[in-house]
Design a protein around this motif. Structure first.
Motif, PDB file in Angstrom:
ATOM      1  N   THR A 119      52.637  56.307  27.109  1.00 16.63           N
ATOM      2  CA  THR A 119      52.328  57.237  27.294  1.00 16.63           C
ATOM      3  C   THR A 119      52.932  57.006  28.654  1.00 16.63           C
ATOM      4  N   ALA A 120      53.257  58.061  30.161  1.00 16.79           N
ATOM      5  CA  ALA A 120      53.924  57.551  31.270  1.00 16.79           C
ATOM      6  C   ALA A 120      51.955  57.640  31.883  1.00 16.79           C
ATOM      7  N   TYR A 121      51.880  56.934  32.876  1.00 20.19           N
ATOM      8  CA  TYR A 121      50.804  56.297  33.387  1.00 20.19           C
ATOM      9  C   TYR A 121      50.687  57.007  35.099  1.00 20.19           C
ATOM     10  N   PRO A 122      49.414  57.303  35.967  1.00 23.23           N
ATOM     11  CA  PRO A 122      49.815  58.136  36.884  1.00 23.23           C
ATOM     12  C   PRO A 122      50.113  57.193  37.401  1.00 23.23           C
ATOM     13  N   ARG A 123      51.199  57.128  38.816  1.00 22.90           N
ATOM     14  CA  ARG A 123      51.383  56.259  39.775  1.00 22.90           C
ATOM     15  C   ARG A 123      50.760  56.570  40.890  1.00 22.90           C
ATOM     16  N   ALA A 124      50.618  55.104  42.024  1.00 15.87           N
ATOM     17  CA  ALA A 124      50.130  55.465  42.771  1.00 15.87           C
ATOM     18  C   ALA A 124      51.352  54.980  43.996  1.00 15.87           C
ATOM     19  N   ASP A 125      51.300  56.359  44.871  1.00 17.42           N
ATOM     20  CA  ASP A 125      52.200  55.786  45.901  1.00 17.42           C
ATOM     21  C   ASP A 125      52.203  55.815  47.655  1.00 17.42           C
ATOM     22  N   ARG A 126      50.955  55.111  47.360  1.00 16.94           N
ATOM     23  CA  ARG A 126      50.696  54.028  48.437  1.00 16.94           C
ATOM     24  C   ARG A 126      49.361  52.860  47.837  1.00 16.94           C
ATOM     25  N   ASP A 127      49.176  52.238  48.165  1.00 18.50           N
ATOM     26  CA  ASP A 127      48.467  51.146  48.172  1.00 18.50           C
ATOM     27  C   ASP A 127      47.084  51.709  48.002  1.00 18.50           C
ATOM     28  N   LEU A 128      46.165  51.058  46.711  1.00 14.66           N
ATOM     29  CA  LEU A 128      45.182  51.943  46.428  1.00 14.66           C
ATOM     30  C   LEU A 128      44.306  50.646  46.337  1.00 14.66           C
ATOM     31  N   PRO A 129      43.156  50.570  47.417  1.00 17.79           N
ATOM     32  CA  PRO A 129      42.444  49.336  47.120  1.00 17.79           C
ATOM     33  C   PRO A 129      41.647  49.404  45.260  1.00 17.79           C
ATOM     34  N   LEU A 130      41.689  48.334  44.351  1.00 23.34           N
ATOM     35  CA  LEU A 130      41.150  48.303  43.331  1.00 23.34           C
ATOM     36  C   LEU A 130      39.656  47.594  43.776  1.00 23.34           C
ATOM     37  N   HIS A 131      39.667  46.875  44.209  1.00 22.12           N
ATOM     38  CA  HIS A 131      38.350  45.706  44.125  1.00 22.12           C
ATOM     39  C   HIS A 131      38.271  44.337  45.447  1.00 22.12           C
ATOM     40  N   ALA A 132      36.869  43.778  46.618  1.00 26.05           N
ATOM     41  CA  ALA A 132      36.489  42.972  47.000  1.00 26.05           C
ATOM     42  C   ALA A 132      35.840  42.513  46.319  1.00 26.05           C
ATOM     43  N   VAL A 133      36.120  41.262  46.247  1.00 22.35           N
ATOM     44  CA  VAL A 133      34.517  40.606  45.772  1.00 22.35           C
ATOM     45  C   VAL A 133      33.819  39.859  47.289  1.00 22.35           C
ATOM     46  N   ARG A 134      33.001  39.878  47.391  1.00 24.03           N
ATOM     47  CA  ARG A 134      31.859  39.862  47.220  1.00 24.03           C
ATOM     48  C   ARG A 134      31.507  37.855  47.968  1.00 24.03           C
ATOM     49  N   ASN A 135      32.084  37.264  49.267  1.00 21.91           N
ATOM     50  CA  ASN A 135      32.019  36.224  49.146  1.00 21.91           C
ATOM     51  C   ASN A 135      30.434  35.484  48.571  1.00 21.91           C
ATOM     52  N   ALA A 136      29.174  36.125  49.216  1.00 20.83           N
ATOM     53  CA  ALA A 136      28.093  35.793  48.745  1.00 20.83           C
ATOM     54  C   ALA A 136      27.908  35.509  47.057  1.00 20.83           C
ATOM     55  N   ASP A 137      28.677  36.158  46.265  1.00 22.89           N
ATOM     56  CA  ASP A 137      28.988  36.033  45.062  1.00 22.89           C
ATOM     57  C   ASP A 137      30.163  35.096  44.348  1.00 22.89           C
ATOM     58  N   LEU A 138      30.519  34.804  45.552  1.00 23.20           N
ATOM     59  CA  LEU A 138      32.038  33.768  45.268  1.00 23.20           C
ATOM     60  C   LEU A 138      31.094  32.267  45.474  1.00 23.20           C
ATOM     61  N   VAL A 139      30.225  32.404  46.173  1.00 26.69           N
ATOM     62  CA  VAL A 139      29.312  31.407  46.713  1.00 26.69           C
ATOM     63  C   VAL A 139      28.760  31.027  45.390  1.00 26.69           C
ATOM     64  N   LEU A 140      27.704  31.719  45.095  1.00 27.60           N
ATOM     65  CA  LEU A 140      26.912  31.962  44.129  1.00 27.60           C
ATOM     66  C   LEU A 140      27.108  31.106  42.615  1.00 27.60           C
ATOM     67  N   SER A 141      28.605  31.700  42.660  1.00 25.81           N
ATOM     68  CA  SER A 141      29.672  31.186  41.108  1.00 25.81           C
ATOM     69  C   SER A 141      29.589  30.119  41.204  1.00 25.81           C
ATOM     70  N   GLN A 142      30.318  29.586  42.138  1.00 25.21           N
ATOM     71  CA  GLN A 142      30.643  27.792  42.836  1.00 25.21           C
ATOM     72  C   GLN A 142      29.003  27.510  41.918  1.00 25.21           C
ATOM     73  N   VAL A 143      28.150  27.686  42.839  1.00 23.61           N
ATOM     74  CA  VAL A 143      26.699  27.015  42.612  1.00 23.61           C
ATOM     75  C   VAL A 143      26.621  26.943  41.091  1.00 23.61           C
ATOM     76  N   LEU A 144      26.645  27.622  40.186  1.00 21.73           N
ATOM     77  CA  LEU A 144      26.299  28.134  39.143  1.00 21.73           C
ATOM     78  C   LEU A 144      26.936  27.200  38.106  1.00 21.73           C
ATOM     79  N   THR A 145      27.466  26.260  38.139  1.00 22.66           N
ATOM     80  CA  THR A 145      28.416  25.308  37.725  1.00 22.66           C
ATOM     81  C   THR A 145      27.745  24.573  37.258  1.00 22.66           C
ATOM     82  N   PRO A 146      28.717  23.280  36.508  1.00 24.53           N
ATOM     83  CA  PRO A 146      28.072  22.089  35.888  1.00 24.53           C
ATOM     84  C   PRO A 146      27.858  21.490  37.334  1.00 24.53           C
ATOM     85  N   GLN A 147      28.905  21.006  37.859  1.00 20.17           N
ATOM     86  CA  GLN A 147      29.740  19.687  39.410  1.00 20.17           C
ATOM     87  C   GLN A 147      27.492  20.052  39.883  1.00 20.17           C
TER      88      GLN A 147
END
Length: 502
Positions: free
Chosen positions: A218-246
């Motif tokens: 069934t049809a899904y509503p379309r956007a007629d312009r760019d709609l922001p969906l998500h922005a990853v926090r750089n602090a979370d990005l750094v912490l995510s790589q701290v929480l790796t086995p290496q």
């Protein structure tokens, strides 16, 4: 290992544009497949050149590659004066070669083809049909950022590598050309495939062996312009790589080396530099991921006013701006790494026909949908990229209990499930993973049985897609495997028939 069956699906390319329109005698327009073959030479637009600074940047890149292949020991053997002369000759040669290449390179859009002309002695013209276009990406390496330029990269169906890397253009020209190519590539696709869809789940559809009708989109509503969906926090990005086995076990490794040095009483420079080099090698992969995914932002963007796509921008030393039409997605992979579970984080990657499947081995891949995020964000983005799939309500069926003899720890995590539109497969103990493949993307289904599987009456079901990633349901009961293969084949036929309106 023996392959016992291959059930091919309809002989149709993965991304052949479906159409419901009857034949017409009207002359072809820009949206028709024959528009890329004009009969009048005057109708062909003039070729355009790359930016005049392109030879300098390409020459610098060639120079860095050549110099990087020469070690310091080899340079000392030449003698530093001769080595400097050699570098000067290499620099001039690289720039001259790039200048000649630039003077004989041109591109233009003819109808619905991107044509690239290159070569001095051996002329070559590449015609790239835009209906085979998978993704368009604008990259800006560090030198390009300093000079205000950008590189345009295309991924097409069946391409083993990036097609037509146009290096370099101005940022405005690269963005405009990207929008035009994506616009033209989407005009041949059926509207309900190009837009998002919602589904009605039929009773019993979750059981792999239970036949059920594929829900009508069934049809899904379309956007007629760019709609922001998500922005990853750089602090979370750094912490995510701290929480790796290496990174997590790095202090233990350094401490053990220091203990050995203290007992041996030997702190020479060679040992110190060796330790630092080992630490740098361990930290290289996490640091590269942070640099590549820095400032990750995601938008829902309209394409040609009729469909939708995902636009991603990320990178620090090399910025990337990528547009992926939603109808090009072949599969989605959701990963829950072990050390991320304390934060309830997950990672989402996608697969398209022109790009290799997800994997951490190649950090230059452009397959990120969510580098790191919380469950609600992951659930929302997966539902957008893979309509009909809700991470919160995924139900899978485990393999038979005798599989524990083959996988004593992982067998309970090996599940497979079918809903109205998507196949889901789960696996992994330390790093848990879910792979989702829509029925419309399935190319073939295979039932494979090895020697040990034959003794245990087990089989593995492989699902192939145009992207090469696909999915597999390992070690299912032999009767369940055949029923699953039959159900997947029937659902793929029904989904593709519904998509084409036949």
């Amino acid at each position: 290992m023996t392959e016992t069956d291959r059930t091919p699906l309809p002989d149709r390319p993965a991304d052949e544009p479906p159409t419901d329109e009857p034949p017409t005698d009207e002359p072809p327009t820009d949206a028709s497949p024959t528009a890329g073959r004009p009969t009048d030479e005057a109708a062909v637009p003039p070729r355009r050149r790359l930016h005049p600074l392109s030879p300098l940047l390409n020459g610098a890149r060639t120079f860095v590659v050549i110099v990087g292949a020469i070690s310091l020991s080899q340079a000392s053997e030449f003698g530093w004066q001769r080595f400097g002369v050699m570098l000067a000759v290499i620099s001039v040669g690289a720039v001259v070669f790039s200048l000649v290449n630039w003077a004989n390179t041109g591109y233009h859009v003819v109808g619905r083809e991107l044509r690239i002309h290159e070569g001095l002695f051996w002329r070559r013209t590449r015609a790239i049909p835009l209906e085979r276009l998978q993704t368009v990406e604008v990259r800006r390496p560090l030198l390009a950022q300093l000079t205000g330029l950008a590189e345009l990269r295309l991924e097409v169906v069946g391409g083993g590598k990036t097609e037509a890397p146009l290096a370099f253009l101005t940022v405005a020209d690269a963005e405009a050309l990207r929008e035009r190519l994506v616009h033209l590539s989407g005009r041949v696709h059926d509207q309900h495939l190009f837009a998002g869809t919602d589904t009605r789940v039929t009773p019993g559809a979750e059981h792999p062996g239970t036949p059920s009708a594929v829900a009508a989109p069934t049809a899904y509503p379309r956007a007629d312009r760019d709609l922001p969906l998500h922005a990853v926090r750089n602090a979370d990005l750094v912490l995510s790589q701290v929480l790796t086995p290496q990174t997590f076990f790095l202090p233990l490794g350094v401490a053990s080396v220091l203990v050995q040095f203290s007992f041996a009483g030997n702190f020479n420079l060679v040992a110190i530099f060796s330790t630092l080099a080992a630490v740098g090698g361990v930290m290289l992969a996490p640091a590269r991921r942070v640099l590549n995914d820095w400032g990750f932002r995601l938008w829902d963007t309209p394409l040609n006013g009729e469909g939708r796509g995902l636009r991603m921008a990320y990178g620090l030393l090399e910025t990337r701006n990528q547009t992926v039409p939603l109808h090009r997605l072949q599969a989605v992979t959701v990963t829950w790494p072990l050390f991320w579970r304390a934060k309830s984080w997950l990672r989402v990657r996608f697969s398209v026909a022109g790009v290799a499947g997800p994997g951490d081995g190649n950090e230059q891949q452009s397959d990120r949908l969510l580098p790191v995020g919380d469950p609600e964000t992951g659930r929302r983005l997966v539902a957008l990229a893979m309509p009909g799939l809700d991470l919160a309500t995924v139900r899978v069926q485990p393999p038979p209990a005798r599989v524990r003899w083959l996988h004593p720890f992982a067998w309970s995590r090996m599940g497979v499930g079918l809903n109205a539109r998507v196949l889901t497969v789960t696996r992994g103990v330390v790093t848990r993973e879910l792979v989702a493949v829509p029925y419309t993307r399935i190319q073939s289904v295979r039932v494979v049985q090895g020697p040990l599987q034959r003794r245990l009456r087990l089989a593995t079901v492989h699902v192939d897609t145009a992207g090469g990633a696909g999915a597999e349901a390992p070690d299912r009961d032999i009767h369940e495997a055949w029923a699953l293969a039959a159900a997947l084949t029937a659902r793929a036929h029904a989904a593709q028939a519904a998509a084409t309106g036949s």
